[in-house]
Design an enzyme around this catalytic site. Sequence first.
Site, PDB file in Angstrom:
ATOM      1  CB  CYS A  20      -0.746   0.189   1.037  1.00 24.61           C
ATOM      2  SG  CYS A  20      -0.700   0.371   3.529  1.00 24.61           S
ATOM      3  CG  HIS A 219      -4.226   1.212   4.311  1.00 25.30           C
ATOM      4  ND1 HIS A 219      -3.673   0.500   3.378  1.00 25.30           N
ATOM      5  CD2 HIS A 219      -5.275   2.132   3.283  1.00 25.30           C
ATOM      6  CE1 HIS A 219      -4.422   0.338   1.511  1.00 25.30           C
ATOM      7  NE2 HIS A 219      -4.969   1.749   2.316  1.00 25.30           N
TER       8      HIS A 219
END
Length: 285
Positions: A20, A219
Amino acid sequence: RIGFRGRSVPIICQNVNGPCPLIAICNVLFLRGVLNIHQDYNMVTFDYLSNIVSDYLVDANIVGQDNQNVQCNLNDVIEFMPTLQYGLDVNVKFHSITDFEFTQNQLVFDLLNMRLVHGWLLDEQDEATTKVVGKLSYNHLVECIIKMRDVEDQREKLTAHGKEETPEQKEANDKIIHEGVVIDNFLQASAGQLTYHGLQKLHEDVRELELCVLFRNNHFSTLFKNQGELYSLVTDVGYMNEAVVWEKLCEIDGDNIFVNSDFVIPRPKPPAEAREVSEQEAADR
């Protein structure tokens, strides 16, 4: 591909174990219009993305390559790029949206002229928590909690053996436990890694039309400010065939609004049965 400010832009979606940080960085560069992928490509590898970003890093910093520090940083970042496949360790601090403990790994954002931000902020009006947390990082807070648990275990063992702490030990340990409780309460209350104060500061400090990378819930995602509102790019592969493109960042509990490429809530798809009837009616006509 999505529509973005009059252009068709490729977007990298993420599978379950996707890298990510690199995906968020690439999507910022695609949306800026400084990188592109051939329209025939439906899938790309990590190596492909790493290579095109590395090439862009060299081109974007060519003016500063005579500077020894810039060249050294550039070499370090390009060497580091392959490790993004396994994520990026960041250590949050809690006083501003760009407050992270510095590591060499974060130089990639500096060299790309791209901000890494977060909304996990202390509200300084909460004086009790601010006094304890101060300028500590997340890793330091975890260490304080571990220290508190150790002190509590030691006290239980002393009590079990009919012993007591000295006055000096009791004063020091009371302080450790008090600070640990305050820290634990703060971390539990902000378990989503976004606070109301942090959300407010993100709205204040992210510039209009700025593209940056947001760190939240361990994230990394692409963040964009449009007409005063913040939107996080939706890159979950499960949304690939949906009209959803952006998630409006307006709540801290995840109850946000999904919008399309025009930043408008998409019309819901009719149920499958209704679509079949509609298609049949169209055929009859």
